[in-house]
Enzyme design. Structure first.
Site, PDB file in Angstrom:
ATOM      1  N   SER A  17       6.328  19.170  27.361  1.00 18.10           N
ATOM      2  CA  SER A  17       5.570  18.959  28.574  1.00 18.10           C
ATOM      3  C   SER A  17       4.144  18.599  28.171  1.00 18.10           C
ATOM      4  O   SER A  17       3.870  18.370  26.998  1.00 18.10           O
ATOM      5  CB  SER A  17       5.621  20.241  29.414  1.00 18.10           C
ATOM      6  OG  SER A  17       4.900  20.105  30.599  1.00 18.10           O
ATOM      7  N   THR A  66      -0.966  11.819  16.018  1.00 18.43           N
ATOM      8  CA  THR A  66       0.243  11.135  15.562  1.00 18.43           C
ATOM      9  C   THR A  66      -0.004   9.629  15.600  1.00 18.43           C
ATOM     10  O   THR A  66      -0.987   9.168  16.203  1.00 18.43           O
ATOM     11  CB  THR A  66       1.439  11.449  16.484  1.00 18.43           C
ATOM     12  OG1 THR A  66       1.143  10.944  17.790  1.00 18.43           O
ATOM     13  CG2 THR A  66       1.731  12.946  16.538  1.00 18.43           C
TER      14      THR A  66
END
Length: 126
Positions: A17, A66
């Site tokens: 989430s 990332t």
């Protein structure tokens, strides 16, 4: 399943989430409604699947360093990542390893179900 039958199933479902579900930003209504549904699904499935010993949890992430995050034009350098991450209480974005460790904790701990772990370096508090 009847009360006299021992549970034979088990395992874990771990969803992901986003912290914006608890701290919305303008322009995010559609994606946040989906995220909210994931969180409601987590609680409902935890209740429904408990007799089968199937645990259901969610990791609520914020910005994790990332390649996907670095693909954004405003976050395409180490300096930009450092500057943007400085707004979190811990002063940086999380790493992929830190994010994965949270998901692994939820998968490995057999006594946690229907819960959310927020992994955001304190961004929801800043």
């Amino acid at each position: 399943m009847y009360a006299s039958e021992p549970p034979t199933a088990g395992g874990s479902l771990t969803f992901s989430s986003e912290i914006l579900v608890v701290r919305p930003a303008p322009g995010m209504t559609v994606s946040l409604s989906v995220t909210g549904a994931v969180e409601t699904l987590t609680k409902a499935l935890a209740v429904e699947l408990a007799p089968a010993r199937l645990r259901v949890n969610t990791v609520r992430f914020r910005r994790i360093d990332t390649p996907l995050l670095r693909s954004l034009p405003s976050l395409d350098s180490d300096d930009a990542i450092a500057a943007a991450g400085s707004t979190a209480l811990l002063g940086r974005f999380g790493t992929a390893q830190e994010a994965a460790a949270s998901a692994l904790f939820l998968m490995a701990n057999n006594y946690v179900t229907g819960q959310f772990i927020t992994v955001d370096g304190g961004e929801t508090l800043s």
